[in-house]
Design a protein around this motif. Structure first.
Motif, PDB file in Angstrom:
ATOM      1  N   LYS A   1      35.026  33.221 -15.136  1.00 60.42           N
ATOM      2  CA  LYS A   1      34.826  31.776 -15.114  1.00 60.42           C
ATOM      3  C   LYS A   1      34.941  31.184 -13.717  1.00 60.42           C
ATOM      4  O   LYS A   1      34.765  29.985 -13.533  1.00 60.42           O
ATOM      5  CB  LYS A   1      35.822  31.110 -16.062  1.00 60.42           C
TER       6      LYS A   1
ATOM      7  N   TRP B   1      32.960  31.751 -11.223  1.00 61.06           N
ATOM      8  CA  TRP B   1      31.641  31.458 -10.648  1.00 61.06           C
ATOM      9  C   TRP B   1      31.090  30.150 -11.214  1.00 61.06           C
ATOM     10  O   TRP B   1      31.014  29.974 -12.424  1.00 61.06           O
ATOM     11  CB  TRP B   1      30.650  32.580 -10.937  1.00 61.06           C
ATOM     12  N   LYS B   2      30.714  29.246 -10.344  1.00 60.16           N
ATOM     13  CA  LYS B   2      30.049  27.998 -10.714  1.00 60.16           C
ATOM     14  C   LYS B   2      28.614  28.058 -10.193  1.00 60.16           C
ATOM     15  O   LYS B   2      28.398  28.399  -9.027  1.00 60.16           O
ATOM     16  CB  LYS B   2      30.766  26.782 -10.118  1.00 60.16           C
TER      17      LYS B   2
ATOM     18  N   LYS C   1      24.759  26.322  -9.683  1.00 59.38           N
ATOM     19  CA  LYS C   1      23.895  25.142  -9.604  1.00 59.38           C
ATOM     20  C   LYS C   1      22.439  25.602  -9.629  1.00 59.38           C
ATOM     21  O   LYS C   1      22.051  26.512  -8.895  1.00 59.38           O
ATOM     22  CB  LYS C   1      24.160  24.355  -8.323  1.00 59.38           C
TER      23      LYS C   1
ATOM     24  N   GLU D   1      24.774  21.383 -11.559  1.00 59.95           N
ATOM     25  CA  GLU D   1      25.663  22.417 -12.089  1.00 59.95           C
ATOM     26  C   GLU D   1      25.341  22.694 -13.553  1.00 59.95           C
ATOM     27  O   GLU D   1      25.143  21.776 -14.349  1.00 59.95           O
ATOM     28  CB  GLU D   1      27.123  21.995 -11.945  1.00 59.95           C
TER      29      GLU D   1
ATOM     30  N   GLU E   1      26.189  25.461 -17.057  1.00 55.87           N
ATOM     31  CA  GLU E   1      27.177  26.366 -17.639  1.00 55.87           C
ATOM     32  C   GLU E   1      26.673  27.805 -17.572  1.00 55.87           C
ATOM     33  O   GLU E   1      25.508  28.073 -17.874  1.00 55.87           O
ATOM     34  CB  GLU E   1      27.451  25.992 -19.089  1.00 55.87           C
ATOM     35  N   THR E   2      27.532  28.707 -17.188  1.00 51.44           N
ATOM     36  CA  THR E   2      27.177  30.130 -17.218  1.00 51.44           C
ATOM     37  C   THR E   2      27.513  30.709 -18.581  1.00 51.44           C
ATOM     38  O   THR E   2      28.349  30.184 -19.312  1.00 51.44           O
ATOM     39  CB  THR E   2      27.931  30.913 -16.132  1.00 51.44           C
TER      40      THR E   2
END
Length: 952
Positions: A880, A882-883, A885, A890, A892-893
């Motif tokens: 979690k 990693w963010k 864009k 942005e 959600e992964t």
């Protein structure tokens, strides 16, 4: 001579602890240390263990030094939180936090030149050991213990079996023995209404140092506090609720200050492959040999198993009857030993202290503190010993002679015990003679002579058990260390020079042919060679990647090594993005399909005779770091597949629940092969029998052959042996004895007696190895026994890759090493063909790769041209932190392919930006800031209150 006698008389042996005590300890520490560890230098060994020392501790410490140097050079630069060289990529804090980030000693490594890291490694171990004794003396100073008694106790504490075992194998395991007495000392100060500042600081240090040991220490100190309060401070009128409240506030403050490292490390652990496991490995009791070894373990450095180590000087034997009789005077030592000895009897407590997992008794270092305090109390109060005490001492000697001498093997010849037992008797004689002198002669106290003899016996005792532990004439544990001056060359030669033959200009990952470097296959030394690899060996390993390895039945799976070399399976290796493979020139049968030899290198290696040949292979089918897949398969249908079918599915579809994309339909090419079974006889007898659902093995030299009926399917294919629903029931003692006694080796009564002596008390282990042999490869998978602690997990399925070959193979032969019955559900043999169709679909994935891939600190950016709606798949381990864009917004992964980061992506051109931040790092920093403010407030209030009390 007269002058020496006068100076001797002036020595105040009964003085309380002063700076002279610390000086005396320092001198004796140096003497005993030289007498033990000089052996390493004389034998040409370093302090670096050839296993975890080389694979983990040394490279991590050296890399940590490199990180610190970079911080000092560029203090305003953003620190690296993600490294592509920690396995497939990993969190720096989560991976290094277990070893060095919170270890204050590790920061001293910057004082050493880069080319003197072996000296730094050794010096930090010795410094830690020295500080163990200093911490003990600081704690002993809060009790009525005299000068020489405290020094003796500190030596017993420092040179105990736990540290002989761990100091040169796991250097950071030393730190808890520093922290435990300091925590107890700080609790004492608070209970005495002294400054709480040290307690908050030591709690903070404990929590950042290592969360694993912090958990143990928290339990231990709570137990100590309860005992101390109810046996001492309650009688002094100290209020219970007020005491609990104050201690809780100080503990919370220390915890908050530590959150900057503690929270990220805790989150990393909870998301790791270690977070699951059967409590105590399913054990209720240890085997009988463990219990019979406890007496021997008390006096030597020999472990009873399950990480149980005590190993005290012989004087510690007399602490037991002394504390038992005077338990009301020394209740904290009595109850600590009582709880400790009870807990070492049951796996439940080993598992409790080991994070509710395997029954590892690493907590036993704590027993050294009450034992050593008991030694100090005994020597302080020796003048009050009575005739009854002498009798109790003598009874204890007899008990130890019986229990330790015979031990688990009923073997009267045990050289390791001879000197400790003699020293135990000599120590008793010194006590007895002094008792006679004080009670009956009453002329002179001879305090100086008594203490001199005692401390000499203790030092000789410690030097002996240390030397026996490391000497080639004893346990020879030094043999497990690397030779001095070898480590740097060994790191340079880790890949046989193959790492110099690859293209590092674009993103890549490397792997090895399994068995290339034996137990160095997964060394973390790759971080020092600037090599990206899928192989790693960290205590905290990404749990999502481990889940992928487990669901594909990776035969090399272990909790801390979930991938290994993926058994050199073709699709598995490609799906992980393995670009290069390094293999010995005799390992051609282990090369997966599509890996082409591009170079080779020869090297004279320090640890191998002759010239080492390493071949470099490059895969034409490995997936890139980021790529589009326009086809998906839902998780539910994927989980219904067999391990090989799952692996095949990964090459077609992205495994993710996504309604906007469709599944690519395909017909599986995996062939289940028919076979006939035969078993070769050994000495005219069948070594095994096989039926529809059971194999019974009565001879380890068995070979069960599966002759293939349709061997033509094995051409241009990987050949797999698969057995599921596997449950091993080892033969009982009688069955094993009957098999052994049928051998001519056990015809004589003496040999049969030896068999009984060596096997009667041992629990029969449930470990075994399944080895499969094809025409081009030999491969194994093992089920370890429950006594293997964190290495244990129940392996009920085994899938073994017999290798890829262009040629036809007519059979698979297996061997099962354990004697007993193997119940199973199915035995199947599969051929997984590889041809142009496989290459074509993998090339499609490669062509759908992200472009303009750029890397920065904690950041990856790329451009993606999606020709239709699909899923952006990465081979970045899922976390979690990693963010992502997409076009500046942005998103959600999601978890894709079980182990990796992915996200749905609409048709069109997109700019991808991925930024990494250690999970809970900001929350930890905020909590630590609050903790520092509270700490400052408490400190100021205490100082003001102290000044106010002085003016009254």
């Amino acid at each position: 001579m007269e002058e020496v006698r006068k100076k001797w008389k002036k020595i105040q042996w009964d003085n309380e602890i002063t700076y002279k005590t610390f000086l005396t300890y320092s001198v004796l520490f140096i003497i005993v240390t030289i007498s033990i560890y000089l052996l390493f230098w004389l034998r040409g060994y370093s302090f670096i263990w050839s296993h975890d020392g080389f694979n983990q501790h040394y490279p991590i410490l050296k890399e940590f030094r490199n990180m610190l140097v970079e911080v000092f050079k560029h203090p305003t630069q953003i620190p690296e939180l993600w490294s592509w060289q920690i396995g497939m990529g990993g969190d720096v804090i989560g991976s290094f936090g277990y070893y060095v980030l919170g270890d204050i000693f590790a920061y001293l490594v910057v004082l050493f030149p880069a080319d003197q890291m072996e000296l730094a490694y050794t010096s930090l171990i010795l410094l830690r050991l020295f500080c163990v004794g200093i911490a003990f003396l600081a704690f002993a100073k809060s009790f009525k213990i005299n000068h020489i008694a405290a020094v003796t106790g500190s030596l017993v504490y420092v040179f105990s079996g736990y540290l002989f075992m761990s100091a040169t194998r796991h250097p950071f395991f030393i730190t808890p023995m520093i922290l435990l007495p300091l925590l107890c000392l700080c609790v004492e100060r608070v209970l005495q209404k002294k400054s709480p500042v040290p307690l908050m600081l030591v709690i903070c240090w404990t929590l950042v140092s290592n969360f694993y040991f912090a958990y143990m220490l928290a339990i231990m100190v709570c137990v100590y506090t309860v005992i101390r309060y109810f046996t001492h401070y309650k009688n002094k009128g100290l209020p219970l609720l007020g005491t609990i409240s104050r201690l809780a506030i100080y503990a919370i403050t220390g915890f908050l200050m530590a959150c900057i490292l503690f929270l990220p490390n805790l989150i990393a652990f909870l998301g790791s492959s270690r977070a699951n496991g059967e409590f105590a490995n399913g054990l209720w009791f240890y085997d009988l040999s463990y219990y019979l070894s406890l007496g021997k373990m008390f006096l030597t450095t020999e472990s009873a198993g399950y990480w149980a180590n005590l190993g005290f000087a012989a004087i510690a034997v007399f602490v037991l009857p002394f504390i038992l009789r005077y338990r009301k005077k020394y209740p904290v030592v009595f109850f600590s030993l009582l709880f400790g000895f009870v807990m070492m009897l049951f796996p439940f407590f080993g598992a409790l202290f080991n994070g509710l997992s395997s029954p590892s008794n690493r907590w036993m270092f704590a027993i050294a503190l009450p034992i050593s305090m008991g030694v100090a109390f005994l020597l302080t109060d020796y003048k009050s010993l009575t005739k009854k005490d002498m009798r109790n001492f003598l009874i204890t000697i007899v008990i130890f002679l019986c229990v330790s001498w015979w031990g688990p093997n009923f073997n009267i010849y045990q050289p390791i015990l001879l000197v400790p037992l003699v020293l135990m008797i000599l120590t008793f004689i010194v006590f007895l003679l002094q008792y006679i002198n004080l009670t009956y002669i009453k002329k002179k106290a001879y305090n100086g002579l008594f203490y001199f003899l005692i401390i000499t016996l203790v030092c000789v005792n410690l030097a002996y058990i240390g030397n026996y532990s490391f000497s080639k004439y004893g346990s020879n544990k030094a043999k497990g260390q690397l030779n001095s001056g070898m480590v740097e060359r060994k790191i340079t030669e880790l890949y046989g020079g193959a790492d110099k033959k690859i293209d590092k200009s674009s993103f890549y990952r490397t792997s090895l042919s399994s068995g290339y470097n034996s137990f160095y296959d997964n060394s973390d030394a790759n971080i020092l060679l600037d090599v990206n690899t899928v192989n790693s060996f960290y205590s905290i390993t990404n749990g999502a990647v481990a889940d992928l390895a487990a669901e594909l039945d990776n035969s090399q799976f272990r909790m801390t090594l979930p991938l290994g070399q993926m058994d050199n399976r073709t699709i598995f290796s490609n799906i992980l993005g393995t670009t290069y493979l390094f293999a010995r020139d005799d390992q051609a049968g282990r090369i997966p399909f599509g890996f082409k030899k591009i170079d080779s290198v020869e090297m004279q290696r320090v640890d191998k005779p002759g010239v080492s040949h390493t071949d470099v292979y490059e895969s034409e089918n490995s997936v890139p770091l980021m790529y589009m897949n326009y086809h998906t398969q839902d998780r539910k249908s994927y989980e219904k597949l067999t391990p090989l079918e799952k692996e095949e599915a990964l090459s077609y579809n992205a495994i993710i629940d996504n309604d906007s994309t469709s599944k690519r339909e395909y017909k599986s090419t995996i062939k289940e092969l028919e076979f006939d079974t035969s078993i070769a006889k050994v000495n005219g007898k069948a070594p095994a029998e096989i039926s529809k659902d059971q194999i019974e093995v009565s001879n380890k030299s068995n070979e069960i052959t599966f002759k293939l009926k349709n061997p033509e399917y094995t051409k241009n294919a990987e050949l797999y042996f698969y057995i599921d629903g596997l449950k091993f029931t080892p033969y009982n003692f009688k069955q094993r004895k009957d098999i052994a006694f049928a051998d001519d080796k056990y015809k004589t009564k003496d040999m049969r007696y030896d068999y009984y002596r060596n096997n009667l008390t041992k629990t029969i282990k449930g470990d075994y190895t399944l080895t499969a042999k094809t025409a081009n490869r030999v491969v194994s998978a093992s089920q370890v026994d429950k006594s293997e602690l964190s290495g244990y997990f129940n392996r009920d399925n085994m899938l073994l890759n017999g290798g890829y070959s262009e040629d036809e193979r007519k059979q698979i032969a297996i061997n099962l090493s354990g004697l007993g019955t193997y119940d199973y559900d199915n035995i199947k043999i599969y051929a997984v063909p590889f041809d142009d169709s496989y290459t074509k679909r993998m090339q499609e994935l490669k062509q759908q790769a992200a472009t303009d891939l750029t890397f920065d600190t904690n950041k990856v950016s790329a451009k993606v041209n999606a020709t239709e709606d699909g899923v952006l798949v990465t081979t970045i381990p899922y976390t979690k932190g990693w963010k992502v864009k997409v076009d500046g917004k942005e998103v959600e992964t999601e978890k894709v392919n079980t182990g990796f980061i992915g996200l749905p992506l609409n048709k069109g051109e997109h700019t991808i930006e991925m930024n990494y931040e250690t999970p809970m790092l900001k929350a930890g920093m905020l909590a630590s800031g609050v903790g520092v403010i509270i700490f400052a407030g408490i400190s100021i209030l205490y100082v003001r209150r102290k000044r106010k009390n002085k003016t009254l």
